[in-house]
Motif scaffolding. Sequence first.
Motif, mmCIF file in Angstrom:
data_model
loop_
_atom_site.group_PDB
_atom_site.id
_atom_site.type_symbol
_atom_site.label_atom_id
_atom_site.label_comp_id
_atom_site.label_asym_id
_atom_site.label_seq_id
_atom_site.Cartn_x
_atom_site.Cartn_y
_atom_site.Cartn_z
ATOM 1 N N GLN A 1 0.848 -1.203 0.000
ATOM 2 C CA GLN A 1 0.000 0.000 0.000
ATOM 3 C C GLN A 1 0.879 1.247 0.000
ATOM 4 O OE1 GLN A 1 -2.056 0.393 3.703
ATOM 5 N NE2 GLN A 1 -3.348 2.085 3.042
ATOM 6 N N PHE B 1 0.659 4.715 0.206
ATOM 7 C CA PHE B 1 -0.086 5.938 0.533
ATOM 8 C C PHE B 1 0.854 6.954 1.192
ATOM 9 C CE2 PHE B 1 -4.860 4.587 0.907
ATOM 10 C CZ PHE B 1 -4.780 3.938 -0.312
ATOM 11 N N GLY C 1 1.440 11.688 6.213
ATOM 12 C CA GLY C 1 1.051 10.468 6.905
ATOM 13 C C GLY C 1 -0.364 10.661 7.415
ATOM 14 N N ILE D 1 6.843 6.179 1.704
ATOM 15 C CA ILE D 1 7.619 5.638 2.837
ATOM 16 C C ILE D 1 6.710 4.818 3.748
ATOM 17 C CG2 ILE D 1 7.358 7.628 4.402
ATOM 18 C CD1 ILE D 1 10.436 7.170 5.034
ATOM 19 N N TRP D 2 7.341 3.966 4.561
ATOM 20 C CA TRP D 2 6.632 3.041 5.467
ATOM 21 C C TRP D 2 5.754 2.084 4.668
ATOM 22 C CZ3 TRP D 2 9.852 4.278 8.738
ATOM 23 C CH2 TRP D 2 10.030 5.556 9.227
ATOM 24 N N ALA E 1 4.012 -0.139 17.110
ATOM 25 C CA ALA E 1 3.525 0.528 15.887
ATOM 26 C C ALA E 1 2.002 0.526 15.766
ATOM 27 C CB ALA E 1 4.125 -0.163 14.662
ATOM 28 N N ILE F 1 0.083 3.633 15.635
ATOM 29 C CA ILE F 1 0.512 4.573 14.575
ATOM 30 C C ILE F 1 -0.104 4.198 13.228
ATOM 31 C CG2 ILE F 1 2.486 5.522 13.319
ATOM 32 C CD1 ILE F 1 4.234 4.878 15.772
ATOM 33 N N TYR F 2 0.080 2.916 12.805
ATOM 34 C CA TYR F 2 -0.392 2.597 11.446
ATOM 35 C C TYR F 2 -1.917 2.531 11.386
ATOM 36 C CZ TYR F 2 -0.393 -2.401 12.942
ATOM 37 O OH TYR F 2 -0.583 -3.577 13.582
ATOM 38 N N GLU G 1 -4.180 9.672 18.027
ATOM 39 C CA GLU G 1 -4.674 11.054 18.067
ATOM 40 C C GLU G 1 -5.649 11.313 16.911
ATOM 41 O OE1 GLU G 1 -1.381 10.236 18.235
ATOM 42 O OE2 GLU G 1 -1.222 10.514 20.392
ATOM 43 N N ILE G 2 -5.330 10.738 15.756
ATOM 44 C CA ILE G 2 -6.216 10.930 14.592
ATOM 45 C C ILE G 2 -7.560 10.233 14.835
ATOM 46 C CG2 ILE G 2 -6.494 10.318 12.136
ATOM 47 C CD1 ILE G 2 -4.618 12.749 12.694
HETATM 48 C C1 LIG Z 1 4.147 -0.631 11.236
HETATM 49 C C2 LIG Z 1 3.677 0.414 10.262
HETATM 50 C C3 LIG Z 1 3.260 -0.001 9.006
HETATM 51 C C4 LIG Z 1 2.866 0.950 8.071
HETATM 52 N N1 LIG Z 1 2.517 0.510 6.834
HETATM 53 C C5 LIG Z 1 2.173 1.405 5.893
HETATM 54 C C6 LIG Z 1 1.883 0.975 4.559
HETATM 55 O O1 LIG Z 1 1.964 -0.220 4.252
HETATM 56 N N2 LIG Z 1 1.562 1.899 3.653
HETATM 57 C C7 LIG Z 1 1.458 3.225 3.951
HETATM 58 O O2 LIG Z 1 1.109 4.005 3.079
HETATM 59 N N3 LIG Z 1 1.748 3.677 5.206
HETATM 60 C C8 LIG Z 1 2.112 2.800 6.172
HETATM 61 N N4 LIG Z 1 2.431 3.238 7.437
HETATM 62 C C9 LIG Z 1 2.468 4.671 7.712
HETATM 63 C C10 LIG Z 1 1.360 5.148 8.631
HETATM 64 O O3 LIG Z 1 0.128 5.187 7.966
HETATM 65 C C11 LIG Z 1 1.785 6.539 9.139
HETATM 66 O O4 LIG Z 1 2.948 6.358 9.934
HETATM 67 C C12 LIG Z 1 0.706 7.190 9.974
HETATM 68 O O5 LIG Z 1 -0.385 7.557 9.168
HETATM 69 C C13 LIG Z 1 1.241 8.437 10.713
HETATM 70 O O6 LIG Z 1 1.839 9.299 9.806
HETATM 71 P P1 LIG Z 1 3.296 9.883 10.065
HETATM 72 O O7 LIG Z 1 4.201 8.753 10.405
HETATM 73 O O8 LIG Z 1 3.656 10.736 8.907
HETATM 74 O O9 LIG Z 1 3.174 10.765 11.387
HETATM 75 P P2 LIG Z 1 2.584 12.263 11.480
HETATM 76 O O10 LIG Z 1 1.328 12.339 10.685
HETATM 77 O O11 LIG Z 1 3.670 13.213 11.134
HETATM 78 O O12 LIG Z 1 2.231 12.358 13.004
HETATM 79 C C14 LIG Z 1 3.219 12.622 14.002
HETATM 80 C C15 LIG Z 1 2.500 12.802 15.344
HETATM 81 O O13 LIG Z 1 1.595 13.927 15.276
HETATM 82 C C16 LIG Z 1 0.289 13.537 15.632
HETATM 83 N N5 LIG Z 1 -0.681 14.244 14.784
HETATM 84 C C17 LIG Z 1 -0.610 14.415 13.426
HETATM 85 N N6 LIG Z 1 -1.706 15.090 12.992
HETATM 86 C C18 LIG Z 1 -2.487 15.323 14.086
HETATM 87 C C19 LIG Z 1 -3.745 15.966 14.276
HETATM 88 N N7 LIG Z 1 -4.430 16.468 13.258
HETATM 89 N N8 LIG Z 1 -4.255 15.981 15.527
HETATM 90 C C20 LIG Z 1 -3.582 15.452 16.592
HETATM 91 N N9 LIG Z 1 -2.357 14.850 16.468
HETATM 92 C C21 LIG Z 1 -1.825 14.778 15.231
HETATM 93 C C22 LIG Z 1 0.222 12.043 15.320
HETATM 94 O O14 LIG Z 1 -0.788 11.407 16.097
HETATM 95 C C23 LIG Z 1 1.627 11.593 15.710
HETATM 96 O O15 LIG Z 1 1.688 11.388 17.098
HETATM 97 C C24 LIG Z 1 2.834 2.332 8.401
HETATM 98 C C25 LIG Z 1 3.263 2.740 9.669
HETATM 99 C C26 LIG Z 1 3.680 1.806 10.588
HETATM 100 C C27 LIG Z 1 4.158 2.289 11.922
#
Ligand SMILES: Cc1cc2nc3c(=O)[nH]c(=O)nc-3n(C[C@H](O)[C@H](O)[C@H](O)COP(=O)(O)OP(=O)(O)OC[C@H]3O[C@@H](n4cnc5c(N)ncnc54)[C@H](O)[C@@H]3O)c2cc1C
Length: 396
Positions: free
Chosen positions: A131, A133, A139, A163-164, A370, A373-374, A379-380
């Motif tokens: 995936q 995305f 994220g 990424i991820w 994780a 997070i995923y 928070e979201i």
């Molecule tokens: C094990 C794992 C597998 C994954 N697999 C995939 C995959 O296969 N494909 C894919 O596309 N993605 C994947 N992801 C990515 C995952 O979807 C993102 O890590 C996630 O959506 C968070 O985005 P970010 O890491 O950019 O963090 P950010 O969005 O930068 O968030 C950082 C922090 O800020 C907080 N925050 C952000 N916005 C808000 C808000 N509006 N209100 C309150 N708090 C907020 C978040 O809760 C978090 O604590 C994976 C992640 C993990 C950990």
Amino acid sequence: MTQTALAETGPETPNVAAHARAWLDANLPGTLREDRLQDRAPTVPELCEWEAKLHRAGLVGATWPERYGGGGRSLRDHLDISREIGRTPMPESVNSIGKELAGPIIMAVGTDAQKDAYLPAILEMRDIWCQGFSEPNAGSDLAGLRTRAVQTSEGWVINGQKIWTSGASKSSRCLLLCRTGSVEDRHRGLVLFAVKTDTPGVDIREIRSIDGARHFCEVFFNNVVVPEADLLGSPDEGWAAATRVLSIERATNRMHRAWRFENQLRHLVRACAADPATRRLVETDYRRQIAAVSVDIDLLKGHVETLVGSLIDGNEIGPRGSLPKLFWSEAHQNFAALALEIVSQFPVTMSDDLKAVKQRMEDIYLKARAETIYAGTTEIQLGIIAKRILRLNRGA
Ligand SMILES: Cc1cc2nc3c(=O)[nH]c(=O)nc-3n(C[C@H](O)[C@H](O)[C@H](O)COP(=O)(O)OP(=O)(O)OC[C@H]3O[C@@H](n4cnc5c(N)ncnc54)[C@H](O)[C@@H]3O)c2cc1C
């Protein structure tokens, strides 16, 4: 592509669970059991062979149309099968993105030709999907993604970085979300593709994670040409399709989770109680916390069953998908911390049964980091519940 073991049971019958249980009891190989001490992790080909066998037995793709290799069965049957799968200590699927995210989206927005080409290959494990995305700056705020798709006479030309991307280096197809316009367009002009990962210009680099695995990847797209035939839905349908993917991911993906969680708790309690050196940990020291985890598991089962009932009544998942996602990830992380605390007190010299449970609980602890997070962070989920379910206003 046919499913045999359940063939003699009609749509929605109580026998489905009994068939699934009997088949799993007879067929789950010892080398894939996570409740036994293993000297090595199963390889991707071994997992693919197992999952193809599960499919032939009718335990995968139960609700998919028979034309695409599915069982043509009800969602209730899928829940019954998921319970039985969860009750076993088998590994998670290496193709859950194909089976649980890409498949439903292709069924919803794909052409007949795409359905014929992609869907049976997912169930038969000929295609593993990832995936694409998330991006370095998109994220939680997925509408900020920058990967661009430009339509040309040769097809769509894609440039950008993801990424991820879980399992990308093992996958053959990527469910890729791109934009056709500018970043300021936000959720307008997002477009979804089924990209072959061996297309020239796709560069996949593995990232080592906290548990030592190399499952995560960064994926770069440098002038990747994707044929029109691999565009999923219309160019403007990308955001609607993506949010649908996310709501499935939060709600019904891995429906067996609550029962797998229960299998893990029972393994911990059983192994500790059976050994005089560790019995006191579960019978006295941590008794109350273990009971609390057990209550969480029952509540989680209730969430899943309620959601399935509501889907059967014809309702959309929508924002309510955030409830089980939030509840499961938080409860499972709490359990993982408790389990780690318990296994950390095992004696230095221990039986293979204790070694097996220690190995499993340590792995669960690392992976659970994780879970909040995923599929959208805690928070979201809280934001979605406040805004879209409780209709709360943002404070002044
Ligand atoms: C094990 C794992 C597998 C994954 N697999 C995939 C995959 O296969 N494909 C894919 O596309 N993605 C994947 N992801 C990515 C995952 O979807 C993102 O890590 C996630 O959506 C968070 O985005 P970010 O890491 O950019 O963090 P950010 O969005 O930068 O968030 C950082 C922090 O800020 C907080 N925050 C952000 N916005 C808000 C808000 N509006 N209100 C309150 N708090 C907020 C978040 O809760 C978090 O604590 C994976 C992640 C993990 C950990």
